[in-house]
Motif scaffolding. Structure first.
Motif, PDB file in Angstrom:
ATOM      1  N   UNK A 168      27.436  -8.645 -29.756  1.00 44.59           N
ATOM      2  CA  UNK A 168      27.580  -9.829 -30.125  1.00 44.59           C
ATOM      3  C   UNK A 168      27.293 -10.900 -29.333  1.00 44.59           C
ATOM      4  N   UNK A 169      27.582 -10.914 -27.872  1.00 40.01           N
ATOM      5  CA  UNK A 169      27.397 -11.770 -27.121  1.00 40.01           C
ATOM      6  C   UNK A 169      25.880 -12.227 -26.726  1.00 40.01           C
ATOM      7  N   UNK A 170      24.909 -11.342 -27.347  1.00 44.78           N
ATOM      8  CA  UNK A 170      23.583 -11.488 -27.301  1.00 44.78           C
ATOM      9  C   UNK A 170      22.926 -12.394 -28.248  1.00 44.78           C
ATOM     10  N   UNK A 171      24.013 -12.817 -29.318  1.00 48.54           N
ATOM     11  CA  UNK A 171      23.632 -13.825 -30.142  1.00 48.54           C
ATOM     12  C   UNK A 171      24.192 -15.109 -29.885  1.00 48.54           C
ATOM     13  N   UNK A 172      24.390 -15.407 -28.411  1.00 50.01           N
ATOM     14  CA  UNK A 172      24.920 -16.641 -27.924  1.00 50.01           C
ATOM     15  C   UNK A 172      23.895 -17.837 -28.373  1.00 50.01           C
ATOM     16  N   UNK A 173      24.309 -18.719 -28.725  1.00 54.24           N
ATOM     17  CA  UNK A 173      23.526 -20.114 -28.791  1.00 54.24           C
ATOM     18  C   UNK A 173      23.990 -20.754 -27.608  1.00 54.24           C
ATOM     19  N   UNK A 174      22.955 -21.241 -26.794  1.00 55.09           N
ATOM     20  CA  UNK A 174      23.316 -22.157 -25.720  1.00 55.09           C
ATOM     21  C   UNK A 174      23.347 -23.876 -26.227  1.00 55.09           C
ATOM     22  N   UNK A 175      24.478 -24.150 -26.545  1.00 53.25           N
ATOM     23  CA  UNK A 175      24.515 -25.497 -27.119  1.00 53.25           C
ATOM     24  C   UNK A 175      25.363 -26.320 -25.966  1.00 53.25           C
TER      25      UNK A 175
END
Length: 188
Positions: A168-175
């Motif tokens: 799931x960490x690979x779905x991280x959105x860099x906001x």
């Protein structure tokens, strides 16, 4: 669906308020986030790649300007669906650089229309999805009704959900800068 029937869309606009700088230009390793996403689409064999919300001079891409300015990601999706040279668009947000090519390929292969979105723990990821170009009138109608949430457009019962089973960490959105630091650590 075959990759040859799909246009690629990288949503690279936004005000970048939380990040404080243009996310498309930020670098992981020696590539910008925009370059990373475009390269994934190229590696998948997609030959019609549109960049929304950011002027792109990357080889093999074309910039598509929003028709409705200031309407968020839905404005970019709307413009790209209308400009697509293929029957469907693989939509990918510039700020989700860790999503794998394998995940994107699975989305396209599962697509039967009108929309196929990545799903994770009961939540949909509407900016990692495949949308038929024929959905452009629906997107435009939502914009004209001041309903700019792509999530709502993708929440119809006819939308196919592909469950993500990876990290799931690979779905991280860099906001935020903190998100980007996490992405840099995972990138290594």
């Amino acid at each position: 669906m075959n990759m040859t029937d799909v246009s690629g869309v990288v949503l690279a606009g936004g005000r970048n308020k939380r990040m404080g700088t243009n996310k498309a230009e930020m670098k992981l390793g020696d590539q910008t986030l925009l370059e990373i996403q475009v390269q994934k689409l190229k590696n998948l064999g997609i030959d019609d790649i549109m960049v929304s919300g950011h002027q792109s001079d990357l080889e093999g891409t074309r910039t598509v300007e929003d028709i409705y300015i200031g309407k968020g990601p839905l404005g970019g999706v709307d413009a790209c669906l209308k400009a697509a040279k293929k029957t469907a668009c693989l939509v990918l947000s510039v700020d989700a650089p860790l999503v794998s090519e394998e995940t994107l390929k699975a989305l396209v292969e599962a697509h039967e229309g009108p929309a196929t979105v990545l799903s994770h723990d009961g939540m949909i990821e509407p900016l990692i999805a495949v949308y038929d170009a024929a959905l452009a009138p629906r997107a435009e109608e939502k914009i004209q009704n001041d309903d700019f949430a792509v999530r709502k457009m993708a929440a119809n019962p006819e939308v196919k959900k592909v469950e993500y089973t990876g990290d799931p960490e690979l779905l991280l959105n860099c906001n935020t800068p903190e998100d980007f630091e996490k992405a840099k650590a995972l990138w290594k």
